[in-house]
Design a protein around this motif. Structure first.
Motif, short mmCIF file in Angstrom:
data_model
loop_
_atom_site.label_atom_id
_atom_site.label_comp_id
_atom_site.label_asym_id
_atom_site.label_seq_id
_atom_site.Cartn_x
_atom_site.Cartn_y
_atom_site.Cartn_z
N LEU A 47 -50.12 -62.26 -15.28
CA LEU A 47 -50.87 -61.39 -14.36
C LEU A 47 -50.57 -59.92 -14.64
CD1 LEU A 47 -50.56 -63.31 -10.98
CD2 LEU A 47 -52.58 -63.10 -12.45
N LEU A 48 -49.31 -59.60 -14.92
CA LEU A 48 -48.96 -58.21 -15.25
C LEU A 48 -49.64 -57.76 -16.55
CD1 LEU A 48 -45.17 -58.09 -14.32
CD2 LEU A 48 -47.08 -57.05 -13.08
N ILE A 49 -49.69 -58.65 -17.53
CA ILE A 49 -50.37 -58.32 -18.79
C ILE A 49 -51.85 -58.06 -18.53
CG2 ILE A 49 -51.11 -59.25 -21.03
CD1 ILE A 49 -48.31 -60.62 -21.15
N LEU A 50 -52.46 -58.89 -17.69
CA LEU A 50 -53.87 -58.68 -17.32
C LEU A 50 -54.05 -57.30 -16.70
CD1 LEU A 50 -56.77 -59.77 -16.88
CD2 LEU A 50 -55.96 -60.67 -14.69
N GLY A 51 -53.14 -56.94 -15.78
CA GLY A 51 -53.21 -55.62 -15.16
C GLY A 51 -53.04 -54.50 -16.15
N ASP A 61 -69.73 -46.76 -14.55
CA ASP A 61 -70.49 -46.19 -13.44
C ASP A 61 -69.90 -46.64 -12.10
OD1 ASP A 61 -72.19 -44.86 -15.13
OD2 ASP A 61 -73.73 -46.43 -15.09
N ASP A 62 -69.47 -47.90 -12.02
CA ASP A 62 -68.88 -48.41 -10.78
C ASP A 62 -67.46 -47.90 -10.56
OD1 ASP A 62 -71.15 -49.83 -10.16
OD2 ASP A 62 -70.44 -51.69 -11.11
N HIS A 63 -66.77 -47.56 -11.63
CA HIS A 63 -65.39 -47.07 -11.55
C HIS A 63 -65.27 -45.78 -12.36
CE1 HIS A 63 -64.97 -51.42 -10.77
NE2 HIS A 63 -64.08 -51.00 -9.89
N PRO A 64 -65.84 -44.67 -11.85
CA PRO A 64 -65.87 -43.43 -12.63
C PRO A 64 -64.49 -42.83 -12.89
CG PRO A 64 -66.67 -43.05 -10.40
CD PRO A 64 -66.48 -44.53 -10.55
N LEU A 65 -63.48 -43.19 -12.12
CA LEU A 65 -62.13 -42.69 -12.35
C LEU A 65 -61.31 -43.62 -13.24
CD1 LEU A 65 -61.33 -41.34 -8.78
CD2 LEU A 65 -62.17 -40.08 -10.77
N LYS A 69 -55.26 -47.53 -11.97
CA LYS A 69 -54.49 -47.98 -10.80
C LYS A 69 -54.49 -49.50 -10.61
CE LYS A 69 -53.72 -43.75 -9.39
NZ LYS A 69 -52.46 -43.12 -9.48
N SER A 70 -55.23 -50.23 -11.44
CA SER A 70 -55.31 -51.68 -11.25
C SER A 70 -53.96 -52.37 -11.45
CB SER A 70 -56.37 -52.29 -12.15
OG SER A 70 -56.02 -52.16 -13.50
N ILE A 71 -53.07 -51.76 -12.23
CA ILE A 71 -51.75 -52.37 -12.43
C ILE A 71 -51.00 -52.46 -11.12
CG2 ILE A 71 -50.59 -50.21 -13.04
CD1 ILE A 71 -49.86 -53.73 -14.44
N SER A 151 -45.08 -49.68 -12.32
CA SER A 151 -44.82 -50.82 -11.44
C SER A 151 -44.52 -52.10 -12.21
CB SER A 151 -45.98 -51.02 -10.47
OG SER A 151 -47.17 -51.26 -11.16
N ALA A 152 -45.15 -52.30 -13.35
CA ALA A 152 -44.88 -53.51 -14.13
C ALA A 152 -43.43 -53.51 -14.60
CB ALA A 152 -45.82 -53.60 -15.32
#
Length: 177
Positions: A47-51, A61-65, A69-71, A151-152
């Motif tokens: 899961l951490l690798i996925l992040g 377009d949906d995530h312009p920034l 931060k997904s990690i 965080s990881a």
């Protein structure tokens, strides 16, 4: 921090295989439960690798920034899994041992698995500390911990330290062979 997560993934996978092999040899249900626990630990690293992979994605377009931060989400999810599943597993094992005590059998297999787990977790901690030391520069470890945004790395460090200080040793001291 990907290197530290990979060290932890390989360590937990190797420990799961060792515990699974020991469960096969001894027929111990407790060792099988420990093998499953180690598989779950390895799943946390996945899961951490996925992040970490998501943080590298370009903005859309949906995530312009972007996805940087997904990690934090994946690290939070791993922490929730560690505490909730780990807590439930401990309650189950404690209740099971009280209601259905088993005599100690094959102690050398349990000791061999314990020594191997300590070595594997030590290698994982060594890899993690290499990455921490690259990042912390002149700061103390406690300063780095309070100020870090990795965080990881914090999750892997915490998991490795907990495993070495109590997790692996407690499992075997409590008779979970």
């Amino acid at each position: 921090s990907l290197k530290s997560v990979l060290f932890a993934l390989f360590a937990n996978t190797a420990i799961a295989v060792a515990k699974g092999f020991a469960a096969l040899i001894t027929g111990s249900g407790a060792m099988l439960a420990e093998a499953i626990h180690s598989v779950a630990d390895a799943g946390n690293q996945l899961l951490l690798i996925l992040g970490l992979r998501q943080t590298r994605k370009a903005p859309t377009d949906d995530h312009p920034l972007g996805f940087g931060k997904s990690i934090y989400f994946w690290s939070f999810l791993v922490a929730v899994i560690l505490f909730s599943v780990g807590g439930m597993f401990s309650l189950y094992e404690g209740t099971h041992k009280l209601l259905h005590p088993e005599p100690l059998t094959h102690p050398w297999v349990a000791i061999a698995v314990l020594v191997f787990a300590i070595l594997a977790e030590s290698v994982s901690l060594w890899g993690c500390m290499r990455e921490v030391n690259k990042e912390r520069q002149n700061r103390s470890l406690s300063q780095w911990y309070r100020q870090s945004r990795s965080s990881a790395l914090i999750v892997v460090l915490g998991e490795d330290v907990a495993a070495l200080l109590g997790g692996e040793i407690d499992d075997h001291r409590a008779g979970r062979h």
